[in-house]
Enzyme design. Structure first.
Site, PDB file in Angstrom:
ATOM      1  N   ARG A   1       0.777  -1.310  -0.027  1.00 45.69           N
ATOM      2  CA  ARG A   1       0.040  -0.123  -0.239  1.00 45.69           C
ATOM      3  C   ARG A   1       0.892   1.300   0.034  1.00 45.69           C
ATOM      4  O   ARG A   1       0.595   2.291   0.381  1.00 45.69           O
ATOM      5  CB  ARG A   1      -0.907   0.177   1.181  1.00 45.69           C
ATOM      6  CG  ARG A   1      -1.814  -1.072   1.210  1.00 45.69           C
ATOM      7  CD  ARG A   1      -2.986  -1.151   0.246  1.00 45.69           C
ATOM      8  NE  ARG A   1      -3.773  -2.255   0.484  1.00 45.69           N
ATOM      9  CZ  ARG A   1      -3.671  -3.475   0.256  1.00 45.69           C
ATOM     10  NH1 ARG A   1      -2.735  -3.694  -0.486  1.00 45.69           N
ATOM     11  NH2 ARG A   1      -4.420  -4.510   0.426  1.00 45.69           N
TER      12      ARG A   1
ATOM     13  N   SER B   1     -10.543  -0.812   4.101  1.00 47.19           N
ATOM     14  CA  SER B   1      -9.650  -0.917   5.371  1.00 47.19           C
ATOM     15  C   SER B   1      -9.262   0.409   5.842  1.00 47.19           C
ATOM     16  O   SER B   1      -8.398   1.222   5.037  1.00 47.19           O
ATOM     17  CB  SER B   1      -8.498  -1.907   4.939  1.00 47.19           C
ATOM     18  OG  SER B   1      -8.951  -2.930   4.462  1.00 47.19           O
TER      19      SER B   1
ATOM     20  N   GLU C   1      -4.471   3.874   6.458  1.00 47.02           N
ATOM     21  CA  GLU C   1      -4.018   3.227   5.046  1.00 47.02           C
ATOM     22  C   GLU C   1      -4.713   4.672   4.418  1.00 47.02           C
ATOM     23  O   GLU C   1      -4.342   4.978   3.363  1.00 47.02           O
ATOM     24  CB  GLU C   1      -4.626   2.183   4.818  1.00 47.02           C
ATOM     25  CG  GLU C   1      -4.500   1.965   3.099  1.00 47.02           C
ATOM     26  CD  GLU C   1      -5.189   0.542   2.512  1.00 47.02           C
ATOM     27  OE1 GLU C   1      -5.309  -0.445   3.554  1.00 47.02           O
ATOM     28  OE2 GLU C   1      -5.910   0.473   1.424  1.00 47.02           O
TER      29      GLU C   1
HETATM   30  C1  LIG Z   1     -15.395  -0.529   0.170  1.00 44.98           C
HETATM   31  C2  LIG Z   1     -14.083  -0.319  -0.069  1.00 44.98           C
HETATM   32  C3  LIG Z   1     -13.311  -1.435  -0.305  1.00 44.98           C
HETATM   33  C4  LIG Z   1     -11.874  -1.127  -0.754  1.00 44.98           C
HETATM   34  N1  LIG Z   1     -10.909  -2.266  -0.798  1.00 44.98           N
HETATM   35  C5  LIG Z   1      -9.892  -2.097  -1.146  1.00 44.98           C
HETATM   36  C6  LIG Z   1      -8.887  -3.147  -1.288  1.00 44.98           C
HETATM   37  O1  LIG Z   1      -9.284  -4.462  -1.111  1.00 44.98           O
HETATM   38  N2  LIG Z   1      -7.578  -3.083  -1.594  1.00 44.98           N
HETATM   39  C7  LIG Z   1      -7.155  -1.733  -1.722  1.00 44.98           C
HETATM   40  O2  LIG Z   1      -5.943  -1.687  -1.738  1.00 44.98           O
HETATM   41  N3  LIG Z   1      -7.822  -0.600  -1.573  1.00 44.98           N
HETATM   42  C8  LIG Z   1      -9.130  -0.980  -1.311  1.00 44.98           C
HETATM   43  N4  LIG Z   1      -9.901   0.351  -0.877  1.00 44.98           N
HETATM   44  C9  LIG Z   1      -9.309   1.692  -0.843  1.00 44.98           C
HETATM   45  C10 LIG Z   1      -9.426   2.304  -2.482  1.00 44.98           C
HETATM   46  O3  LIG Z   1     -10.218   1.614  -3.219  1.00 44.98           O
HETATM   47  C11 LIG Z   1      -8.125   2.474  -3.211  1.00 44.98           C
HETATM   48  O4  LIG Z   1      -7.094   3.143  -2.239  1.00 44.98           O
HETATM   49  C12 LIG Z   1      -8.475   3.372  -4.451  1.00 44.98           C
HETATM   50  O5  LIG Z   1      -7.080   3.201  -5.078  1.00 44.98           O
HETATM   51  C13 LIG Z   1      -8.745   4.719  -4.223  1.00 44.98           C
HETATM   52  O6  LIG Z   1      -8.824   5.155  -5.606  1.00 44.98           O
HETATM   53  P1  LIG Z   1      -9.649   6.563  -5.784  1.00 44.98           P
HETATM   54  O7  LIG Z   1      -9.427   6.911  -6.986  1.00 44.98           O
HETATM   55  O8  LIG Z   1     -10.746   6.771  -4.942  1.00 44.98           O
HETATM   56  O9  LIG Z   1      -8.474   7.450  -5.054  1.00 44.98           O
HETATM   57  P2  LIG Z   1      -8.509   8.829  -3.978  1.00 44.98           P
HETATM   58  O10 LIG Z   1      -9.157   8.299  -2.587  1.00 44.98           O
HETATM   59  O11 LIG Z   1      -9.390   9.897  -4.640  1.00 44.98           O
HETATM   60  O12 LIG Z   1      -7.051   9.255  -3.694  1.00 44.98           O
HETATM   61  C14 LIG Z   1      -6.187   8.350  -3.064  1.00 44.98           C
HETATM   62  C15 LIG Z   1      -4.870   8.781  -3.222  1.00 44.98           C
HETATM   63  O13 LIG Z   1      -4.395   8.874  -4.648  1.00 44.98           O
HETATM   64  C16 LIG Z   1      -4.194  10.239  -5.041  1.00 44.98           C
HETATM   65  N5  LIG Z   1      -4.524  10.534  -6.510  1.00 44.98           N
HETATM   66  C17 LIG Z   1      -5.658  10.035  -6.936  1.00 44.98           C
HETATM   67  N6  LIG Z   1      -5.686  10.164  -8.307  1.00 44.98           N
HETATM   68  C18 LIG Z   1      -4.445  10.629  -8.518  1.00 44.98           C
HETATM   69  C19 LIG Z   1      -3.791  11.209  -9.823  1.00 44.98           C
HETATM   70  N7  LIG Z   1      -4.387  11.052 -10.932  1.00 44.98           N
HETATM   71  N8  LIG Z   1      -2.413  11.585  -9.744  1.00 44.98           N
HETATM   72  C20 LIG Z   1      -1.923  11.756  -8.678  1.00 44.98           C
HETATM   73  N9  LIG Z   1      -2.188  11.362  -7.208  1.00 44.98           N
HETATM   74  C21 LIG Z   1      -3.739  10.761  -7.381  1.00 44.98           C
HETATM   75  C22 LIG Z   1      -4.895  11.168  -4.078  1.00 44.98           C
HETATM   76  O14 LIG Z   1      -4.269  12.507  -3.807  1.00 44.98           O
HETATM   77  C23 LIG Z   1      -5.129  10.396  -2.748  1.00 44.98           C
HETATM   78  O15 LIG Z   1      -3.568  10.667  -2.200  1.00 44.98           O
HETATM   79  C24 LIG Z   1     -11.360   0.065  -0.681  1.00 44.98           C
HETATM   80  C25 LIG Z   1     -12.141   1.370  -0.602  1.00 44.98           C
HETATM   81  C26 LIG Z   1     -13.519   0.960  -0.169  1.00 44.98           C
HETATM   82  C27 LIG Z   1     -14.468   2.219  -0.264  1.00 44.98           C
END
Ligand SMILES: Cc1cc2nc3c(=O)[nH]c(=O)nc-3n(C[C@H](O)[C@H](O)[C@H](O)COP(=O)(O)OP(=O)(O)OC[C@H]3O[C@@H](n4cnc5c(N)ncnc54)[C@H](O)[C@@H]3O)c2cc1C
Length: 334
Positions: free
Chosen positions: A163, A234, A330
């Site tokens: 992560r 998580s 995380e």
């Molecule tokens: C129900 C649920 C289940 C989940 N299960 C998992 C799992 O099994 N495994 C796992 O690893 N994660 C899991 N997650 C966490 C999440 O899905 C991941 O971390 C995912 O990658 C976040 O994507 P996002 O587009 O929503 O990012 P955001 O939450 O919008 O951003 C996350 C980070 O990335 C940065 N970021 C986003 N886009 C860019 C870009 N284009 N350029 C530079 N920086 C950027 C943001 O600034 C921030 O620091 C889960 C979340 C939920 C709600």
């Protein structure tokens, strides 16, 4: 391109926290992004890149500009059994997994249904059921905030770990990711040894569709749907402790679960530590701990970012006191 003042972030974070930002900007192409960045003044700072907001806890209104990269597109190149798939950062991650399974391009099945966008997959090194994005990522294209200069990173440049990546650490806030290229394979070598996957499958030789379906079914049964109960998956990372620490703790807690990291270190499930502290299913104000999954903090309805943060701190404090282990979020706390 969208450019709004006083943007509403309530529908843009899966915790469902009500918050606003001073300015909301959405770019649809790399060209728009490169033209926009030099126009930013100090009055627009600070800056936050937001994907789908599924790994984010907003603790207050955001005092600056929130940028969403809405770059779409998928381009595939096939070389022997390798498929190189270049995706726009604004593509929804699970749409990419579904597309790959449909095309017969393998490797991402275990990462089915992880919320969020392609850009964040390369920041977070998303992982599930024994597979991590770092095993698929070959190239990350980005634009540097300060110079509006295009940069390309190899997988090694990103220093991926559990992560973690440079984008989350020393490069935090420096680059805007525009595209990620993943390597998939036309050969299907399923990874079935994690999270009860085998037990969920009717055969040891599932098809890629069956594997994706099993992952989706397990996730739906285990994890709360953010549309029903706000959450970010998580909330804490599983802490890594030394073997000496584990042995000392096991004298008191012989049943403490752990997974090997290397010769000297093991990983302890944070969910187990939280459950041992009695937090599973508990509520503090309007924030709570999910009743089936102690690692998931939930918005019980109308929680503020401060409510969620107070719960996070209370849990961290109890785990520290009971086990002398520091558990780190995380989730990105902003
Ligand atoms: C129900 C649920 C289940 C989940 N299960 C998992 C799992 O099994 N495994 C796992 O690893 N994660 C899991 N997650 C966490 C999440 O899905 C991941 O971390 C995912 O990658 C976040 O994507 P996002 O587009 O929503 O990012 P955001 O939450 O919008 O951003 C996350 C980070 O990335 C940065 N970021 C986003 N886009 C860019 C870009 N284009 N350029 C530079 N920086 C950027 C943001 O600034 C921030 O620091 C889960 C979340 C939920 C709600």
């Amino acid at each position: 391109m969208k450019d709004w003042r006083n943007g509403d972030l309530s529908g843009r974070n899966t915790f469902g926290i009500a918050a606003r930002c001073k300015r909301w900007v959405e770019v649809d192409s790399e060209e728009e992004l490169m033209a926009f960045l030099p126009t930013l003044s100090t009055a627009d700072a600070p800056l936050l890149v937001l994907g789908a907001g599924s790994n984010l806890l907003l603790t207050a209104d955001y005092p600056g500009t929130v940028l969403h990269v809405n770059i779409k597109g998928r381009e595939a190149t096939v070389e022997g059994t390798d498929v190189y798939l270049r995706c726009g950062a604004g593509e929804t991650w699970d749409d990419i997994v579904a597309f790959c399974v449909q095309q017969g391009w393998h490797g991402a099945e275990n990462l089915s249904l992880i919320p969020g966008e392609v850009g964040a997959s390369a920041v977070q090194n998303i992982g599930a059921y024994g597979v991590e994005a770092k095993e698929l990522i070959v190239k990350v294209e980005a634009v540097e905030w300060a110079t509006a200069r295009k940069v390309t990173f190899s997988n090694a440049d990103c220093a991926y770990a559990y992560r973690q990546s440079r984008f989350k650490n020393e490069w935090k806030g420096r680059f805007v990711i525009t595209h990620v290229t993943y390597r998939l394979s036309t050969e299907f070598r399923p990874c079935l040894d994690y999270g009860g996957l085998r037990a969920h499958l009717s055969s040891d030789h599932p098809t890629a569709e069956e594997l994706r379906r099993a992952v989706i079914d397990i996730r739906r049964a285990k994890l709360p749907d953010p549309k029903v109960e706000g959450n970010a998956g998580s909330f804490f990372m599983n802490p890594v402790v030394t073997r000496g620490q584990l042995e000392a703790l096991q004298r008191q807690y012989p049943q403490m679960p752990h997974y090997e990291v290397d010769e000297n270190r093991v990983k302890v499930p944070a969910g187990w530590l939280i459950e041992q502290c009695g937090w599973k299913g508990k509520t503090l104000g309007k924030a709570g701990v999910h009743d089936r999954q102690a690692l998931v903090l939930v918005n019980r309805g109308g929680a503020t970012g401060a409510d969620m943060l107070a719960l996070c701190r209370a849990i961290q404090g109890d785990v520290q006191r009971k086990f002398e282990i520091k558990i780190e979020p995380e989730v990105n706390i902003v």
